[in-house]
Design a protein around this motif. Structure first.
Motif, PDB file in Angstrom:
ATOM      1  N   MET A  78       0.831  -1.208   0.000  1.00 49.44           N
ATOM      2  CA  MET A  78       0.000   0.000   0.000  1.00 49.44           C
ATOM      3  C   MET A  78       0.871   1.266   0.000  1.00 49.44           C
ATOM      4  N   ILE A  79       1.915   1.272   0.825  1.00 46.32           N
ATOM      5  CA  ILE A  79       2.815   2.431   0.889  1.00 46.32           C
ATOM      6  C   ILE A  79       3.526   2.636  -0.441  1.00 46.32           C
ATOM      7  N   LEU A  80       4.062   1.560  -0.997  1.00 48.20           N
ATOM      8  CA  LEU A  80       4.770   1.656  -2.276  1.00 48.20           C
ATOM      9  C   LEU A  80       3.836   2.127  -3.387  1.00 48.20           C
ATOM     10  N   ASN A  81       2.611   1.586  -3.400  1.00 47.10           N
ATOM     11  CA  ASN A  81       1.632   1.972  -4.409  1.00 47.10           C
ATOM     12  C   ASN A  81       1.337   3.459  -4.330  1.00 47.10           C
ATOM     13  N   GLU A  82       1.166   3.949  -3.124  1.00 50.34           N
ATOM     14  CA  GLU A  82       0.850   5.367  -2.934  1.00 50.34           C
ATOM     15  C   GLU A  82       1.988   6.256  -3.425  1.00 50.34           C
ATOM     16  N   ILE A  83       3.219   5.870  -3.104  1.00 50.38           N
ATOM     17  CA  ILE A  83       4.386   6.657  -3.528  1.00 50.38           C
ATOM     18  C   ILE A  83       4.536   6.648  -5.040  1.00 50.38           C
ATOM     19  N   ILE A  84       4.496   5.460  -5.620  1.00 52.92           N
ATOM     20  CA  ILE A  84       4.722   5.318  -7.065  1.00 52.92           C
ATOM     21  C   ILE A  84       3.600   5.979  -7.860  1.00 52.92           C
ATOM     22  N   SER A  85       2.369   5.815  -7.427  1.00 54.65           N
ATOM     23  CA  SER A  85       1.225   6.381  -8.146  1.00 54.65           C
ATOM     24  C   SER A  85       1.224   7.911  -8.128  1.00 54.65           C
ATOM     25  N   ALA A  86       1.890   8.486  -7.128  1.00 57.38           N
ATOM     26  CA  ALA A  86       1.960   9.952  -7.039  1.00 57.38           C
ATOM     27  C   ALA A  86       2.938  10.550  -8.046  1.00 57.38           C
ATOM     28  N   ALA A  87       3.826   9.732  -8.593  1.00 61.14           N
ATOM     29  CA  ALA A  87       4.774  10.224  -9.601  1.00 61.14           C
ATOM     30  C   ALA A  87       4.046  10.408 -10.927  1.00 61.14           C
ATOM     31  N   PRO A  88       4.232  11.528 -11.591  1.00 59.83           N
ATOM     32  CA  PRO A  88       3.472  11.819 -12.814  1.00 59.83           C
ATOM     33  C   PRO A  88       3.773  10.897 -13.990  1.00 59.83           C
ATOM     34  N   ASP A  89       4.947  10.246 -13.948  1.00 66.80           N
ATOM     35  CA  ASP A  89       5.349   9.404 -15.077  1.00 66.80           C
ATOM     36  C   ASP A  89       5.308   7.914 -14.747  1.00 66.80           C
ATOM     37  N   MET A  90       4.612   7.541 -13.658  1.00 69.44           N
ATOM     38  CA  MET A  90       4.574   6.138 -13.247  1.00 69.44           C
ATOM     39  C   MET A  90       3.162   5.669 -12.965  1.00 69.44           C
ATOM     40  N   GLN A  91       2.959   4.374 -13.145  1.00 71.91           N
ATOM     41  CA  GLN A  91       1.660   3.764 -12.883  1.00 71.91           C
ATOM     42  C   GLN A  91       1.870   2.360 -12.315  1.00 71.91           C
ATOM     43  N   VAL A  92       1.246   2.078 -11.189  1.00 65.65           N
ATOM     44  CA  VAL A  92       1.271   0.723 -10.645  1.00 65.65           C
ATOM     45  C   VAL A  92       0.205  -0.091 -11.370  1.00 65.65           C
ATOM     46  N   VAL A  93       0.639  -1.062 -12.141  1.00 65.92           N
ATOM     47  CA  VAL A  93      -0.314  -1.846 -12.936  1.00 65.92           C
ATOM     48  C   VAL A  93      -0.690  -3.154 -12.258  1.00 65.92           C
ATOM     49  N   GLY A  94       0.027  -3.507 -11.183  1.00 67.90           N
ATOM     50  CA  GLY A  94      -0.309  -4.746 -10.494  1.00 67.90           C
ATOM     51  C   GLY A  94       0.468  -4.915  -9.204  1.00 67.90           C
ATOM     52  N   GLU A  95      -0.088  -5.734  -8.301  1.00 65.11           N
ATOM     53  CA  GLU A  95       0.555  -6.076  -7.038  1.00 65.11           C
ATOM     54  C   GLU A  95       0.479  -7.586  -6.845  1.00 65.11           C
ATOM     55  N   ALA A  96       1.544  -8.128  -6.251  1.00 66.26           N
ATOM     56  CA  ALA A  96       1.557  -9.567  -5.961  1.00 66.26           C
ATOM     57  C   ALA A  96       2.137  -9.785  -4.575  1.00 66.26           C
ATOM     58  N   GLU A  97       1.600 -10.777  -3.859  1.00 61.11           N
ATOM     59  CA  GLU A  97       2.112 -11.039  -2.514  1.00 61.11           C
ATOM     60  C   GLU A  97       3.134 -12.167  -2.485  1.00 61.11           C
ATOM     61  N   ASP A  98       3.347 -12.814  -3.621  1.00 58.09           N
ATOM     62  CA  ASP A  98       4.404 -13.823  -3.689  1.00 58.09           C
ATOM     63  C   ASP A  98       4.865 -13.958  -5.139  1.00 58.09           C
ATOM     64  N   PRO A  99       6.035 -14.542  -5.359  1.00 59.81           N
ATOM     65  CA  PRO A  99       6.592 -14.646  -6.708  1.00 59.81           C
ATOM     66  C   PRO A  99       5.727 -15.427  -7.697  1.00 59.81           C
ATOM     67  N   LEU A 100       4.991 -16.420  -7.220  1.00 54.12           N
ATOM     68  CA  LEU A 100       4.166 -17.207  -8.139  1.00 54.12           C
ATOM     69  C   LEU A 100       3.050 -16.345  -8.732  1.00 54.12           C
ATOM     70  N   GLU A 101       2.455 -15.504  -7.896  1.00 53.92           N
ATOM     71  CA  GLU A 101       1.442 -14.566  -8.387  1.00 53.92           C
ATOM     72  C   GLU A 101       2.095 -13.530  -9.297  1.00 53.92           C
ATOM     73  N   ALA A 102       3.307 -13.104  -8.949  1.00 58.16           N
ATOM     74  CA  ALA A 102       4.023 -12.110  -9.750  1.00 58.16           C
ATOM     75  C   ALA A 102       4.315 -12.635 -11.150  1.00 58.16           C
TER      76      ALA A 102
END
Length: 348
Positions: free
Chosen positions: A15-39
């Motif tokens: 959640m913290i990382l998403n908030e930081i990254i999404s606030a950057a004008p040139d970045m977009q969080v397109v997905g989140e995963a809680e483990d490598p298999l989901e990633a």
């Protein structure tokens, strides 16, 4: 727009990382995963530009996942690590496998530090998105081949000192430069942007694969041929001349160019005491630290080298030095060691 996938088993960290990254004008969080298999599935379906990857996760640890990723679907990765003595070897291994950079996991209970953390995270993701992944892969292969290669020998100048500065991509670039230098080579002093607890581990890792002896520099340590001195992660490294001896000096003053250790600080001290009896090298890294110092080295009579764009993971520091006219010569990474040996060899 830089597309980012966040991989971390902590919902709060995501959640913290998403908030930081999404606030950057040139970045977009397109997905989140809680483990490598989901990633793995998200990477296939979303084709992100950059991955932030936690080192320690359930089902598959970050290192194993990174090895698989670099073998099957290489992409820029910023590792999130615990900046502790225990975490240092794993993080440095991740860089050797192919991660572009790393950053401490955010401290969720220290709100006042999140603003500065956000700036650094966004800067590292931006640099990773523009990193030359093919160079990381080539450098890894060359380093593996070099492990068993015999070191050349030579009759080297006794009063010559070599200084190297680097940042993003630098831990592996430095390794490629020094790994096959002979045991009797001229002394080398190094400033690599690295956290405090990592510099000692980095020096120990280099010492295992180099012919020269590698140290984390200590205050007052005599600089001798056949030895490499790495700046500690929380001190500026400078060189002091006392009589016929050169000494490592550690300086706990304020950061320079936002860095401590700073490359400019090291280069300036060598320009003052060594001049034409030295060589300076700027390797891969973001920002401009070392560019002005390299110019002052050149003006003092030193021979200076900048890494070329094609072989740099991040062409920031070498570009800044080139634009200032600070380099006598621009070379690809795999040619720098040979050139340093030529410069340090006694004239017949």
């Amino acid at each position: 727009m830089i597309k980012v996938v966040i991989v971390d088993d902590s919902k709060l960290i995501r959640m913290i990382l998403n908030e930081i990254i999404s606030a950057a004008p040139d970045m977009q969080v397109v997905g989140e995963a809680e483990d490598p298999l989901e990633a793995r599935d998200l990477i296939k379906s979303l084709n992100p530009d950059v991955l932030t990857l936690d080192i320690e996760m359930p089902k598959m640890d970050g290192i194993t996942f990174l090895k698989n990723l670099m073998r099957l679907r290489p992409m820029p990765v910023v590792m999130l690590s615990t900046l502790t003595a225990e975490g240092a070897p794993i993080t440095l291994e991740a860089l050797s496998i192919g991660a572009v950079d790393f950053l401490e996991k955010p401290k969720v209970d220290v709100k006042e530090s999140l603003g500065k953390y956000a700036d650094v995270l966004v800067e590292k993701i931006r640099a990773a998105a523009g990193a030359r992944l093919s160079q990381i892969i080539r450098s890894r292969k060359r380093a593996q081949q070099s492990d068993a290669a015999p070191a050349a020998t030579g009759d080297f100048k006794k009063n010559h000192l070599i200084a190297i500065g680097a940042s993003t991509g630098g831990t592996e670039a430095i390794k490629e430069v020094v790994i096959n230098l002979p045991a009797n080579f001229c002394p080398i002093v190094v400033t690599q942007h690295i956290p405090p607890v990592f510099s000692k581990t980095y020096a120990e890792r280099l010492n295992k694969v180099c012919k020269m002896t590698v140290h984390e520099a200590s205050h007052g340590q005599v600089i001798e041929p056949g030895h490499i001195y790495i700046a500690p992660g929380d001190k500026h490294l400078t060189v002091l001349k006392r009589g016929s001896k050169l000494l490592c000096q550690l300086d706990d003053s304020e950061p320079v160019n936002r860095h401590k250790p700073a490359v400019d600080v090291l280069f300036d001290s060598i320009a003052k005491y060594m001049g034409k009896y030295s060589s300076g090298v700027i390797l891969t890294g973001m920002g401009a630290d070392g560019a002005k110092g390299l110019l002052r080295l050149k003006e003092s009579g030193a021979y200076t080298i900048t890494q070329d764009e094609n072989s740099s993971v991040v062409y920031g520091m070498p570009r800044a030095a080139k634009e200032l006219g600070a380099g006598n010569e621009e070379l690809p990474l795999d040619k720098i060691a040979k050139r340093l040996m030529e410069l340090a060899t006694r004239s017949i």
